[in-house]
Design a protein around this motif. Structure first.
Motif, PDB file in Angstrom:
ATOM      1  N   UNK A  87       0.598  -0.912   0.245  1.00 52.50           N
ATOM      2  CA  UNK A  87       0.003  -0.407  -0.206  1.00 52.50           C
ATOM      3  C   UNK A  87       0.788   1.534  -0.158  1.00 52.50           C
ATOM      4  N   UNK A  88       0.223   2.309  -0.846  1.00 57.31           N
ATOM      5  CA  UNK A  88       1.291   3.466  -1.071  1.00 57.31           C
ATOM      6  C   UNK A  88       0.729   4.192  -2.251  1.00 57.31           C
ATOM      7  N   UNK A  89       0.663   5.577  -1.671  1.00 61.42           N
ATOM      8  CA  UNK A  89       0.545   6.429  -2.726  1.00 61.42           C
ATOM      9  C   UNK A  89       0.322   5.919  -4.097  1.00 61.42           C
ATOM     10  N   UNK A  90      -0.184   6.771  -5.320  1.00 63.80           N
ATOM     11  CA  UNK A  90       0.400   6.696  -6.901  1.00 63.80           C
ATOM     12  C   UNK A  90       1.580   7.334  -6.910  1.00 63.80           C
ATOM     13  N   UNK A 149      -7.231   8.950   2.915  1.00 60.54           N
ATOM     14  CA  UNK A 149      -8.331   8.061   3.135  1.00 60.54           C
ATOM     15  C   UNK A 149      -7.651   6.501   3.952  1.00 60.54           C
ATOM     16  N   UNK A 150      -9.097   5.798   4.949  1.00 62.76           N
ATOM     17  CA  UNK A 150      -8.804   5.148   5.153  1.00 62.76           C
ATOM     18  C   UNK A 150      -8.444   4.051   4.601  1.00 62.76           C
ATOM     19  N   UNK A 160      -4.202   4.665   7.491  1.00 67.12           N
ATOM     20  CA  UNK A 160      -4.123   5.993   6.001  1.00 67.12           C
ATOM     21  C   UNK A 160      -2.953   6.879   6.432  1.00 67.12           C
ATOM     22  N   UNK A 161      -2.601   7.460   5.415  1.00 65.76           N
ATOM     23  CA  UNK A 161      -1.524   7.615   4.849  1.00 65.76           C
ATOM     24  C   UNK A 161      -1.328   9.665   4.859  1.00 65.76           C
ATOM     25  N   UNK A 162      -0.251  10.366   5.352  1.00 65.67           N
ATOM     26  CA  UNK A 162      -0.481  11.669   5.055  1.00 65.67           C
ATOM     27  C   UNK A 162       1.042  12.188   4.528  1.00 65.67           C
ATOM     28  N   UNK A 163       0.579  13.280   4.251  1.00 74.92           N
ATOM     29  CA  UNK A 163       1.715  13.511   3.347  1.00 74.92           C
ATOM     30  C   UNK A 163       2.936  14.327   3.861  1.00 74.92           C
ATOM     31  N   UNK A 173       3.033   7.623   7.785  1.00 81.60           N
ATOM     32  CA  UNK A 173       1.592   6.372   8.324  1.00 81.60           C
ATOM     33  C   UNK A 173       1.179   5.957   9.759  1.00 81.60           C
ATOM     34  N   UNK A 174      -0.286   6.067   9.499  1.00 80.86           N
ATOM     35  CA  UNK A 174      -0.951   5.951  11.057  1.00 80.86           C
ATOM     36  C   UNK A 174      -1.668   4.890  10.957  1.00 80.86           C
ATOM     37  N   UNK A 175      -1.446   3.981  12.069  1.00 78.92           N
ATOM     38  CA  UNK A 175      -2.226   2.326  12.303  1.00 78.92           C
ATOM     39  C   UNK A 175      -2.937   2.632  13.300  1.00 78.92           C
TER      40      UNK A 175
END
Length: 534
Positions: A87-90, A149-150, A160-163, A173-175
Motif C-alpha cells: 500500500x502506498x500513494x500513486x 483515506x482509511x 491512512x497516509x499523511x503527507x 503512516x498512521x495505524x
C-alpha cells in the motif's frame, strides 16, 4: 482480554538505513517499509541475511516512500513468498516501477562486475540479492491509495497516509490495531522545500516512530532563491577551475531539484551555456514521473521545465563512457552516497584531477564512500583501484530532503499528546541521543526510546511500550566504519607509505613484519581452537 499490538524493529534502528518495522496483532502481520541497508560492507551484508520473519506470513506492507533504504528489499520479500499488497500513494507506485527495476539491474551488474575482478579469481561467485524480474513482480503488487483515506491492510488493522513533505509521494503512516493508535513518520521533509507542502498529520497518538537523521544538526533557514545563489557560486567556481563539476546525487528528488535550479539559472541568464549531463537512466525515468505529476508540484516556474536545452540525459553505457573525455561540464550521476552506479566511474576519472570539483548535496551515511571523501581522505579505493584525491571537494547542505533538529522537535510536539512512547529511529547514534535529550527537555512527560535492531515491544494504548525481546547491540558498530573501510584506507596508502622508507631492505623488512602480524592472528585462532578441543 485484547492482545496487545507488537512492534519489532528490523532496520533503521541506531542507523539511518534499512527501514523495516513489523507490527503484529492477533496473528496478522503488517510491515511499514522494507528497505535496504546502506553504508559499510558489514551493514550492507545484512541485506543478504535471513529476514526476522517469514515473508510468506506477512499480510501487507505499508510503504512510506520510494527511496531504496525504505523499499529496496521488497523484491526479495516477494521472491521469498510475500503475496500481499504493498500500500502506498500513486506517485510512489509510479516511481517504484523504475526504482525497483533499476535496483534489480544494479544488483545483477554489480555482482557480475565483482565476480570478474582479478583479485577474486577462483573464489566462490557472488549472487544478486534479487533480479530485475523480481523487482517488477514486487511493483506489480502495489496498491495505490489517496492521502488521508482509511484502508484495511489486514484484518484487525486500519491505516491512512499523511503527507510527509520529503519526496514525491512520501507519506507518514498512521495505524490502528489492538486498541493502539500509532504514527510512523517515514522521512520528514524540511519547511519550505521545493515541490512539496510542509509535512502534516494529526495529533494525539499512543505511540510515535520519528526519524532522526538530522537530530543533531540545525540548519540556517534558507529560501529557494538563496539556495540557487549558493549553487550558482559553486558552479561558477568549478567552471573557473576548468574541469568538470561532478555531483553525486540521488536519482529521485535531488536530481529534479538540481535540474529545477539549474534551469532557472539558465533561464535568467545567470549561468553560461554549460552542458549538463544527467548520467542516470533512473533519474531520466524519475523525471518523467515528476512531469506526470506536475500539477501537484509547487515552486515550478511556468517557463522553467526539465526540458532545458542545456540538459543531456545519457542512457547507454557507451554514452556514459564518452563523458571520460569531457571537460568543463556538469555531470550528475547516482548513487548519492557513491556506493553504486555510474558515479563511481566518474569519480575514478575526476577525483585525481586538480581542475575538477566534486560537490556533495545529500546526506552521506557512515561507512559510505561519499562520507570517506567528504571527511578528507587523501586516497580512496574504488572498484579495486587506488585513487588519489586531488579534486576540490565541496558541499551544500541546503538541498536536504530531511527536517533538521528544530523541525523534528516541532513535528514531535505537534503530535502531542503522546500517551505511550516515542521511538526515535532512522538516525546515527549522536543524532539519536541529542534528539532524545532535547525532546525530553521540551516534552518531559514523553518517554523517548532508542530501539535496537531486533528489539520487540508490546504496545498497549495509554501505557509506555514494554520491551519483550532484546536487540542486537553489535550492529551499532557496523553502522559506521568497519574493517573493510579500514582495509581500503590502509591499502590505498600502503605503497606511498612504503616508498617513504629510505631503503629497499627496510621496505622488505616492513612488509615481512606486517605479514608476521597477520600470521600471529591466524596462529592465535588455531591455538585457541586446539585448546578448546583439549
Amino acid at each position: 482480554m485484547t492482545k496487545p499490538l507488537n512492534l519489532t524493529f528490523h532496520g533503521a534502528a541506531r542507523t539511518v538505513t534499512g527501514s523495516c518495522h513489523e507490527f503484529v496483532h492477533d496473528g496478522r502481520r503488517v510491515l511499514v517499509d522494507c528497505g535496504m541497508f546502506q553504508g559499510s560492507r558489514t551493514l550492507e551484508g545484512l541485506n543478504a541475511g535471513a529476514f526476522g520473519f517469514n515473508p510468506a506470513k506477512v499480510d501487507a506492507v505499508v510503504l512510506t516512500h520510494a527511496h531504496i533504504d525504505h523499499s529496496g528489499l521488497l523484491p526479495r520479500l516477494v521472491a521469498e513468498g510475500f503475496t500481499g499488497k504493498i500500500w502506498c500513494t500513486q506517485p510512489t507506485a509510479d516511481l517504484l516501477e523504475y526504482m525497483l527495476a533499476d535496483a534489480g539491474r544494479i544488483q545483477e551488474a554489480d555482482v557480475a562486475r565483482r565476480n570478474r575482478r582479478r583479485d577474486r579469481a577462483g573464489e566462490e561467485e557472488f549472487q544478486p540479492l534479487y533480479t530485475e524480474a523480481d523487482a517488477l513482480a514486487a511493483w506489480d503488487q502495489c496498491e495505490a491509495v489517496a492521502l488521508e483515506e482509511w484502508f484495511e491492510p489486514a484484518p484487525g488493522f486500519r491505516a491512512r497516509l499523511w503527507n510527509a513533505g520529503h519526496i514525491l509521494g512520501s507519506a507518514s503512516a498512521e495505524l490502528e490495531a489492538g486498541g493502539a493508535r500509532v504514527l510512523v513518520s517515514g522521512d520528514l521533509g524540511p519547511d519550505n522545500k521545493a515541490f512539496h507542502a510542509d509535512p502534516e498529520s494529526p495529533s494525539g497518538f499512543d505511540f510515535v516512530l520519528c526519524e532522526s537523521t538530522y537530530g543533531d544538526r540545525a540548519r540556517e533557514p534558507i529560501t529557494i532563491e538563496q539556495r540557487r545563489k549558493l549553487l550558482h557560486a559553486e558552479i561558477r567556481g568549478a567552471l573557473t577551475r576548468g574541469g568538470n563539476l561532478v555531483i553525486p546525487t540521488f536519482a529521485l528528488e535531488r536530481t529534479q531539484e538540481l535540474l529545477l535550479d539549474i534551469a532557472e539559472l539558465v533561464r535568467t541568464g545567470a549561468l553560461p551555456d554549460v552542458p549538463v549531463f544527467i548520467d542516470s537512466p533512473l533519474a531520466h525515468n524519475a523525471t518523467h514521473v515528476f512531469e506526470r505529476h506536475a500539477a501537484e508540484l509547487e515552486d515550478v516556474h511556468p517557463d522553467c521545465t526539465f526540458k532545458c536545452p542545456n540538459f543531456h540525459f545519457t542512457e547507454s553505457v557507451q554514452e556514459s563512457i564518452r563523458l571520460n573525455s569531457v571537460s568543463g561540464a556538469i555531470i550528475l550521476a547516482a548513487s548519492g552516497m557513491c556506493e553504486a552506479g555510474r558515479i563511481r566511474h566518474h569519480l575514478v576519472h575526476n577525483l585525481f584531477r586538480r581542475d575538477s570539483t566534486v560537490l556533495f548535496v545529500g546526506y552521506q551515511a557512515q561507512g559510505t564512500l561519499g562520507r570517506v571523501i567528504l571527511e578528507g581522505a587523501e586516497r580512496v579505493r574504488i572498484s579495486g583501484q587506488d585513487i588519489t584525491v586531488r579534486a576540490a571537494i565541496r558541499r551544500i547542505d541546503s538541498y536536504s530532503a530531511h527536517a533538521d533538529q528544530g523541525e523534528l522537535l516541532d513535528w514531535i510536539a505537534e503530535r502531542a499528546p503522546i500517551r505511550g512512547s516515542l521511538f526515535l529511529v532512522h538516525g546515527e547514534q549522536d543524532a539519536l541521543e541529542e534528539l532524545r535529550r532535547l525532546t525530553q527537555a521540551r516534552l518531559p512527560e514523553v518517554q523517548a526510546v532508542l530501539p535496537e535492531i531486533g528489539e520487540s515491544y508490546d504496545l498497549v494504548a495509554g501505557q509506555p511500550a514494554k520491551r519483550t525481546h532484546t536487540g542486537r547491540s553489535d550492529l551499532t558498530r557496523a553502522a559506521g566504519h568497519d574493517w573493510q573501510n579500514s582495509y581500503a584506507d590502509f591499502v590505498s596508502g600502503l605503497k606511498r607509505d612504503l616508498a617513504r622508507i629510505d631503503s629497499a631492505q627496510r621496505r622488505a623488512e616492513a612488509v615481512e613484519a606486517m605479514r608476521k602480524v597477520l600470521e600471529s592472528y591466524t596462529d592465535f585462532r588455531h591455538n585457541r581452537k586446539e585448546h578448546g578441543k583439549r
